[in-house]
Design a protein around this motif. Structure first.
Motif, PDB file in Angstrom:
ATOM      1  N   ARG A  24      -0.308  15.162  41.301  1.00  0.00           N
ATOM      2  CA  ARG A  24      -1.025  14.235  42.266  1.00  0.00           C
ATOM      3  C   ARG A  24      -0.243  13.347  43.093  1.00  0.00           C
ATOM      4  N   CYS A  25       0.803  12.838  42.391  1.00  0.00           N
ATOM      5  CA  CYS A  25       1.708  11.928  42.936  1.00  0.00           C
ATOM      6  C   CYS A  25       3.037  12.562  43.825  1.00  0.00           C
ATOM      7  N   TRP A  26       3.008  13.779  43.665  1.00  0.00           N
ATOM      8  CA  TRP A  26       4.301  14.364  44.284  1.00  0.00           C
ATOM      9  C   TRP A  26       3.719  15.846  44.528  1.00  0.00           C
ATOM     10  N   PRO A  27       2.795  15.929  45.499  1.00  0.00           N
ATOM     11  CA  PRO A  27       2.137  17.387  45.815  1.00  0.00           C
ATOM     12  C   PRO A  27       3.111  18.246  46.248  1.00  0.00           C
ATOM     13  N   GLU A  28       4.072  18.012  46.846  1.00  0.00           N
ATOM     14  CA  GLU A  28       5.038  19.183  47.385  1.00  0.00           C
ATOM     15  C   GLU A  28       6.018  19.630  46.200  1.00  0.00           C
ATOM     16  N   LEU A  29       5.863  18.887  45.109  1.00  0.00           N
ATOM     17  CA  LEU A  29       7.071  19.440  43.996  1.00  0.00           C
ATOM     18  C   LEU A  29       6.249  20.757  43.257  1.00  0.00           C
ATOM     19  N   GLU A  30       7.186  21.654  43.040  1.00  0.00           N
ATOM     20  CA  GLU A  30       6.751  22.562  42.269  1.00  0.00           C
ATOM     21  C   GLU A  30       6.268  22.453  40.950  1.00  0.00           C
ATOM     22  N   THR A  31       5.254  23.150  40.677  1.00  0.00           N
ATOM     23  CA  THR A  31       4.486  22.953  39.321  1.00  0.00           C
ATOM     24  C   THR A  31       5.561  22.843  38.209  1.00  0.00           C
ATOM     25  N   PRO A  32       5.568  21.734  37.658  1.00  0.00           N
ATOM     26  CA  PRO A  32       6.500  21.366  36.422  1.00  0.00           C
ATOM     27  C   PRO A  32       6.316  22.470  35.425  1.00  0.00           C
ATOM     28  N   ARG A  33       7.493  23.079  34.754  1.00  0.00           N
ATOM     29  CA  ARG A  33       7.300  24.073  33.467  1.00  0.00           C
ATOM     30  C   ARG A  33       7.251  23.106  32.538  1.00  0.00           C
ATOM     31  N   LEU A  34       6.784  23.524  31.227  1.00  0.00           N
ATOM     32  CA  LEU A  34       6.609  22.773  30.178  1.00  0.00           C
ATOM     33  C   LEU A  34       7.417  23.198  28.864  1.00  0.00           C
ATOM     34  N   GLN A  87       8.991   7.744  43.930  1.00  0.00           N
ATOM     35  CA  GLN A  87       9.665   7.337  44.861  1.00  0.00           C
ATOM     36  C   GLN A  87      11.287   7.282  44.800  1.00  0.00           C
ATOM     37  N   ARG A  88      11.240   6.742  43.677  1.00  0.00           N
ATOM     38  CA  ARG A  88      12.871   6.413  43.135  1.00  0.00           C
ATOM     39  C   ARG A  88      13.599   7.938  43.308  1.00  0.00           C
ATOM     40  N   LEU A  89      13.014   8.937  42.613  1.00  0.00           N
ATOM     41  CA  LEU A  89      13.469  10.201  42.430  1.00  0.00           C
ATOM     42  C   LEU A  89      13.717  10.917  43.747  1.00  0.00           C
ATOM     43  N   ARG A  90      12.660  10.625  44.841  1.00  0.00           N
ATOM     44  CA  ARG A  90      12.893  11.334  46.212  1.00  0.00           C
ATOM     45  C   ARG A  90      14.216  10.500  46.770  1.00  0.00           C
ATOM     46  N   MET A 121      13.479  21.632  51.387  1.00  0.00           N
ATOM     47  CA  MET A 121      13.504  22.520  50.256  1.00  0.00           C
ATOM     48  C   MET A 121      12.708  22.222  48.968  1.00  0.00           C
ATOM     49  N   ALA A 122      12.297  23.041  48.387  1.00  0.00           N
ATOM     50  CA  ALA A 122      11.227  22.799  47.176  1.00  0.00           C
ATOM     51  C   ALA A 122      12.059  22.101  46.087  1.00  0.00           C
ATOM     52  N   VAL A 123      11.455  21.139  45.449  1.00  0.00           N
ATOM     53  CA  VAL A 123      12.112  20.515  44.346  1.00  0.00           C
ATOM     54  C   VAL A 123      11.346  21.108  43.036  1.00  0.00           C
ATOM     55  N   SER A 124      12.223  21.231  42.050  1.00  0.00           N
ATOM     56  CA  SER A 124      11.601  21.755  40.697  1.00  0.00           C
ATOM     57  C   SER A 124      11.824  21.056  39.829  1.00  0.00           C
ATOM     58  N   ALA A 125      11.086  21.059  38.795  1.00  0.00           N
ATOM     59  CA  ALA A 125      11.120  20.042  37.612  1.00  0.00           C
ATOM     60  C   ALA A 125      10.621  20.772  36.274  1.00  0.00           C
ATOM     61  N   LEU A 126      10.962  20.047  35.192  1.00  0.00           N
ATOM     62  CA  LEU A 126      10.656  20.522  33.824  1.00  0.00           C
ATOM     63  C   LEU A 126      10.315  19.329  32.892  1.00  0.00           C
ATOM     64  N   ILE A 127       9.317  19.497  32.165  1.00  0.00           N
ATOM     65  CA  ILE A 127       8.738  18.309  31.426  1.00  0.00           C
ATOM     66  C   ILE A 127       8.878  18.919  29.945  1.00  0.00           C
ATOM     67  N   ALA A 128       9.643  18.089  29.200  1.00  0.00           N
ATOM     68  CA  ALA A 128      10.108  18.565  27.757  1.00  0.00           C
ATOM     69  C   ALA A 128       9.186  17.174  26.939  1.00  0.00           C
ATOM     70  N   VAL A 169      14.869  18.082  38.520  1.00  0.00           N
ATOM     71  CA  VAL A 169      14.205  16.639  37.834  1.00  0.00           C
ATOM     72  C   VAL A 169      14.073  17.172  36.341  1.00  0.00           C
ATOM     73  N   LEU A 170      14.251  16.297  35.494  1.00  0.00           N
ATOM     74  CA  LEU A 170      13.978  16.568  34.070  1.00  0.00           C
ATOM     75  C   LEU A 170      13.231  15.404  33.429  1.00  0.00           C
ATOM     76  N   PHE A 171      12.059  15.402  32.807  1.00  0.00           N
ATOM     77  CA  PHE A 171      11.382  14.420  32.103  1.00  0.00           C
ATOM     78  C   PHE A 171      11.418  14.613  30.779  1.00  0.00           C
ATOM     79  N   LEU A 172      12.277  14.054  30.123  1.00  0.00           N
ATOM     80  CA  LEU A 172      12.585  14.380  28.557  1.00  0.00           C
ATOM     81  C   LEU A 172      11.891  13.194  27.663  1.00  0.00           C
ATOM     82  N   ASP A 173      11.157  13.545  26.816  1.00  0.00           N
ATOM     83  CA  ASP A 173      10.636  12.924  25.883  1.00  0.00           C
ATOM     84  C   ASP A 173      11.886  12.222  24.749  1.00  0.00           C
TER      85      ASP A 173
END
Length: 268
Positions: free
Chosen positions: A24-34, A120-123, A1-8, A52-56
């Motif tokens: 580059r680190c996670w090729p199968e990840l859907e292109t993260p939205r910004l 790796q940890r997220l996977r 199943m595809a994994v989605s992410a958002l970068i804030a 997954v969320l990357f939050l500043d």
């Protein structure tokens, strides 16, 4: 199943760099939205429900911690809560808090080798989440957020003296309200509404500034904008949808309890 992410991230160059490195680190990840700020991050996360969320940490509108706390309160009940990675410039206090409680954190500028370890940890966590119940995962995420919110409180740096009497302006006079008479405090923009059995009064402060001055054994935060005196709580009631609210002594209204603070009333 595809994994989605958002970068804030409010700095466009850093956001794009993290997006590219992540791909580059996670090729199968859907292109993260910004998302360009905290408000947009909250809206986009609730709309797209990423894995997954990357939050500043420091963003205009809402900080990363505020976004995480809002998401915990508004996230759909049956939807897996996202794994949150905080991104921050070097800050000793923040790092200490994250090391204790965060799922993971990254320092700016993001290093590719370090990001690879995060991936790796997220996977591993996503695989673990797939094997566990959604309820257990949500409770784990909420427990981490509670620790982060607590660590982010000013009380951790320098606890002020306990507040005994509140001075509130009512028309052309100043009303003195003993703290033990307060039933609850409610945030309203730049003010806090002080509610007693016989009335209400506004004080010009924020709930964030007020909370460290209250006895934590006497006053419990039950929602982002509400702090109640526990001795004034008559009962905690859960409705058919699982939402918790409080019946009060001396007041007719009910107060909503958010997911973050619901465990306070498990034994009631």
């Amino acid at each position: 199943m595809a994994v989605s992410a958002l970068i804030a991230e409010d700095e466009p160059l850093l956001a794009r760099a993290l997006q590219n490195t992540l791909q580059r680190c996670w090729p199968e990840l859907e292109t993260p939205r910004l998302a360009a700020n905290g408000v947009q991050a909250l809206e986009m996360a609730l709309e797209s429900l990423p894995d997954v969320l990357f939050l500043d940490i420091r963003m205009p509108g809402h900080s990363g911690l505020e976004v995480a706390r809002e998401l915990a309160e508004q996230w759909p009940q049956r939807q897996p809560f996202p794994l949150i990675v905080f991104v921050t410039a070097y800050d000793e206090h923040a790092l200490e808090a994250f090391e204790r409680a965060a799922i993971d954190y990254l320092l700016k500028p993001v290093n590719e080798e370090r990001l690879g370890k995060t991936v790796q940890r997220l996977r591993a966590l996503l695989a673990q989440r797939a094997a566990s119940s959604q309820e257990l995962h949500l409770e784990q995420a909420l427990a981490q957020l509670r620790q982060l919110v607590s660590a982010d409180s000013p009380v951790a740096a320098a606890p002020p003296a306990r507040l005994e009497v509140i001075r509130a302006a009512v028309g052309n006079r100043t009303r003195l309200i003993p703290v033990e008479e307060v039933i609850y405090f409610e945030a309203t923009d730049k003010y806090v509404n002080v509610v007693t059995a016989d009335g209400q009064a506004l004080i010009r402060t924020s709930l964030r500034e007020l909370i460290p001055q209250l006895d934590p054994g006497q006053f419990w935060q039950i929602h982002r904008g509400t702090v109640v005196q526990v001795r004034k709580v008559e009962a905690a009631v859960r409705d058919e949808a699982g939402k918790l609210s409080l019946q009060l002594r001396g007041r007719p209204e009910r107060l909503a309890v958010s997911r973050l603070f619901a465990p306070l009333f498990r034994q009631m």
